[in-house]
Design a protein around this motif. Structure first.
Motif, PDB file in Angstrom:
ATOM      1  N   TYR A 151       0.832  -1.202   0.000  1.00  0.00           N
ATOM      2  CA  TYR A 151       0.000   0.000   0.000  1.00  0.00           C
ATOM      3  C   TYR A 151       0.871   1.260   0.000  1.00  0.00           C
ATOM      4  O   TYR A 151       2.030   1.227   0.422  1.00  0.00           O
ATOM      5  CB  TYR A 151      -0.901   0.028   1.232  1.00  0.00           C
ATOM      6  CG  TYR A 151      -2.053  -0.960   1.191  1.00  0.00           C
ATOM      7  CD1 TYR A 151      -3.338  -0.558   0.846  1.00  0.00           C
ATOM      8  CD2 TYR A 151      -1.847  -2.298   1.505  1.00  0.00           C
ATOM      9  CE1 TYR A 151      -4.402  -1.462   0.824  1.00  0.00           C
ATOM     10  CE2 TYR A 151      -2.896  -3.203   1.469  1.00  0.00           C
ATOM     11  CZ  TYR A 151      -4.173  -2.781   1.138  1.00  0.00           C
ATOM     12  OH  TYR A 151      -5.210  -3.671   1.104  1.00  0.00           O
ATOM     13  N   TYR A 152       0.255   2.336  -0.481  1.00  0.00           N
ATOM     14  CA  TYR A 152       0.867   3.653  -0.341  1.00  0.00           C
ATOM     15  C   TYR A 152      -0.036   4.482   0.559  1.00  0.00           C
ATOM     16  O   TYR A 152      -1.239   4.619   0.303  1.00  0.00           O
ATOM     17  CB  TYR A 152       1.015   4.343  -1.693  1.00  0.00           C
ATOM     18  CG  TYR A 152       1.748   5.663  -1.594  1.00  0.00           C
ATOM     19  CD1 TYR A 152       3.135   5.707  -1.592  1.00  0.00           C
ATOM     20  CD2 TYR A 152       1.045   6.859  -1.474  1.00  0.00           C
ATOM     21  CE1 TYR A 152       3.819   6.905  -1.484  1.00  0.00           C
ATOM     22  CE2 TYR A 152       1.718   8.068  -1.356  1.00  0.00           C
ATOM     23  CZ  TYR A 152       3.102   8.083  -1.363  1.00  0.00           C
ATOM     24  OH  TYR A 152       3.775   9.286  -1.240  1.00  0.00           O
ATOM     25  N   TYR A 154      -0.594   8.208   2.815  1.00  0.00           N
ATOM     26  CA  TYR A 154      -0.225   9.623   2.829  1.00  0.00           C
ATOM     27  C   TYR A 154      -1.082  10.350   3.869  1.00  0.00           C
ATOM     28  O   TYR A 154      -2.208   9.930   4.189  1.00  0.00           O
ATOM     29  CB  TYR A 154      -0.421  10.256   1.447  1.00  0.00           C
ATOM     30  CG  TYR A 154      -1.830  10.182   0.918  1.00  0.00           C
ATOM     31  CD1 TYR A 154      -2.765  11.196   1.155  1.00  0.00           C
ATOM     32  CD2 TYR A 154      -2.245   9.077   0.181  1.00  0.00           C
ATOM     33  CE1 TYR A 154      -4.046  11.122   0.665  1.00  0.00           C
ATOM     34  CE2 TYR A 154      -3.533   8.988  -0.309  1.00  0.00           C
ATOM     35  CZ  TYR A 154      -4.432  10.018  -0.072  1.00  0.00           C
ATOM     36  OH  TYR A 154      -5.730   9.933  -0.542  1.00  0.00           O
ATOM     37  N   GLY A 218       4.350  10.757   2.947  1.00  0.00           N
ATOM     38  CA  GLY A 218       3.776   9.527   2.408  1.00  0.00           C
ATOM     39  C   GLY A 218       4.873   8.515   2.151  1.00  0.00           C
ATOM     40  O   GLY A 218       6.043   8.862   1.969  1.00  0.00           O
ATOM     41  N   ARG A 219       4.485   7.262   2.091  1.00  0.00           N
ATOM     42  CA  ARG A 219       5.427   6.178   1.830  1.00  0.00           C
ATOM     43  C   ARG A 219       4.655   4.892   1.563  1.00  0.00           C
ATOM     44  O   ARG A 219       3.446   4.798   1.855  1.00  0.00           O
ATOM     45  CB  ARG A 219       6.385   5.960   3.007  1.00  0.00           C
ATOM     46  CG  ARG A 219       5.698   5.683   4.341  1.00  0.00           C
ATOM     47  CD  ARG A 219       6.610   4.970   5.313  1.00  0.00           C
ATOM     48  NE  ARG A 219       6.892   3.593   4.914  1.00  0.00           N
ATOM     49  CZ  ARG A 219       7.645   2.756   5.634  1.00  0.00           C
ATOM     50  NH1 ARG A 219       8.221   3.184   6.750  1.00  0.00           N
ATOM     51  NH2 ARG A 219       7.839   1.513   5.237  1.00  0.00           N
ATOM     52  N   SER A 220       5.348   3.906   1.010  1.00  0.00           N
ATOM     53  CA  SER A 220       4.744   2.591   0.778  1.00  0.00           C
ATOM     54  C   SER A 220       5.016   1.685   1.974  1.00  0.00           C
ATOM     55  O   SER A 220       6.023   1.842   2.669  1.00  0.00           O
ATOM     56  CB  SER A 220       5.301   1.965  -0.499  1.00  0.00           C
ATOM     57  OG  SER A 220       6.704   1.794  -0.406  1.00  0.00           O
ATOM     58  N   VAL A 250      -4.996   6.128   1.873  1.00  0.00           N
ATOM     59  CA  VAL A 250      -4.193   4.951   1.580  1.00  0.00           C
ATOM     60  C   VAL A 250      -4.806   4.241   0.370  1.00  0.00           C
ATOM     61  O   VAL A 250      -6.019   4.288   0.171  1.00  0.00           O
ATOM     62  CB  VAL A 250      -4.155   3.991   2.805  1.00  0.00           C
ATOM     63  CG1 VAL A 250      -5.530   3.447   3.123  1.00  0.00           C
ATOM     64  CG2 VAL A 250      -3.169   2.845   2.557  1.00  0.00           C
ATOM     65  N   LYS A 252      -4.020   0.640  -2.423  1.00  0.00           N
ATOM     66  CA  LYS A 252      -3.209  -0.550  -2.688  1.00  0.00           C
ATOM     67  C   LYS A 252      -2.466  -0.415  -4.003  1.00  0.00           C
ATOM     68  O   LYS A 252      -3.028  -0.047  -5.026  1.00  0.00           O
ATOM     69  CB  LYS A 252      -4.103  -1.793  -2.703  1.00  0.00           C
ATOM     70  CG  LYS A 252      -3.338  -3.103  -2.826  1.00  0.00           C
ATOM     71  CD  LYS A 252      -4.272  -4.296  -2.767  1.00  0.00           C
ATOM     72  CE  LYS A 252      -3.514  -5.611  -2.897  1.00  0.00           C
ATOM     73  NZ  LYS A 252      -4.416  -6.781  -2.832  1.00  0.00           N
ATOM     74  N   LEU A 253      -1.170  -0.785  -3.986  1.00  0.00           N
ATOM     75  CA  LEU A 253      -0.322  -0.761  -5.176  1.00  0.00           C
ATOM     76  C   LEU A 253      -0.285  -2.120  -5.866  1.00  0.00           C
ATOM     77  O   LEU A 253      -0.413  -2.219  -7.084  1.00  0.00           O
ATOM     78  CB  LEU A 253       1.093  -0.323  -4.814  1.00  0.00           C
ATOM     79  CG  LEU A 253       1.263   1.105  -4.276  1.00  0.00           C
ATOM     80  CD1 LEU A 253       2.689   1.323  -3.816  1.00  0.00           C
ATOM     81  CD2 LEU A 253       0.881   2.127  -5.333  1.00  0.00           C
TER      82      LEU A 253
END
Length: 255
Positions: A151-152, A154, A218-220, A250, A252-253
């Motif tokens: 997930y990402y 932020y 933000g980050r994964s 948030v 999902k990547l």
């Protein structure tokens, strides 16, 4: 006696020569019709044979073309044209049935953040009725994942202070404005949040009319099902209540 024998020899010799001339070999004129006739018959037979072979081969090739045309059309035309459309339709149906997990909520108002102690961290609560929640649950200020994956996340929080509109005067000459993002793992026997990231600064709000500062990060992160994410801030009493300035999200990547 000898003379008579000689004359008999001469007569016999002449008779033999005359008799031999009766059996002269046939001339070329007698053979020409026979030769031409033979060549004509051979030519006709060769032409007839060639035509027969050509007709036979032509009929055979037509049979081959007719027998092979249908399988080629059935085997190649349908997969090349139809299959891509089938795959696209399958992907569209799968997307409708299985949407991508995503969440975006703005800050919940009114806020009851009274603590001015910089060492006290406050969990920000979000308005679950104003935003997006798809395959992500919300509970007590936390995003709870319904499925695992990468997930990402932020978050953005804004702090502001207007001395003229403040309910009470506070010392903001050296104020810490920090934002924290925590991760809660459901697999832990004793729930202990893990700090994923933080950002902020120490400010001197010296403007007598209006002061503002925003933190965004933000980050994964790899999350499991039922894992939670939440945001804490220091000096929450300075948090901006406007939804455009303070929000959490948030999505999902990948799996």
């Amino acid at each position: 006696m000898a003379a008579n024998d000689y004359r008999g020899y001469l007569r016999n010799h002449m008779d033999m020569e005359q008799g031999g001339s009766r059996f002269q070999p046939p001339t070329q004129s007698t053979h020409r019709p026979l030769i031409f006739g033979t060549l004509a018959v051979m030519g006709l037979l060769q032409v007839a044979s060639s035509v027969t072979i050509l007709l036979h081969l032509t009929g055979y090739l037509r049979e081959v073309d007719l027998s092979s045309a249908q399988p080629i059309e059935e085997v190649h035309s349908e997969p090349i044209i139809a299959d891509p459309f089938k795959e696209i339709k399958k992907k569209e149906r799968s997307r409708k049935k299985d949407p991508t997990p995503i969440a975006h909520l703005s800050v919940k108002t009114p806020m009851d953040f009274a603590s001015t102690d910089p060492n006290v961290l406050t969990t920000v609560h979000w308005n679950q009725f104003h935003g997006t929640l798809k395959k992500v649950k919300y509970h007590d200020g936390r995003f709870v994942m319904e499925e695992q994956g990468l997930y990402y996340m932020y978050a953005k929080t804004c702090f502001r202070y207007a001395p003229d509109h403040a309910s009470k005067k506070q010392d903001v000459s050296n104020v810490q404005l920090i934002q924290y993002i925590f991760h809660e793992s459901h697999t832990q026997t004793k729930l202990k949040p893990v700090l994923l990231s933080k950002s902020g600064a120490t400010f001197n709000f010296s403007d007598p009319k209006y002061n503002m500062y925003c933190v965004q990060q933000g980050r994964s992160v790899q999350l499991k099902q039922s894992d939670g994410l939440f945001v804490n801030v220091s000096n929450s009493w300075l948090l901006d209540p406007e939804p455009e300035g303070t929000y959490f999200g948030v999505f999902k990547l990948s799996t």
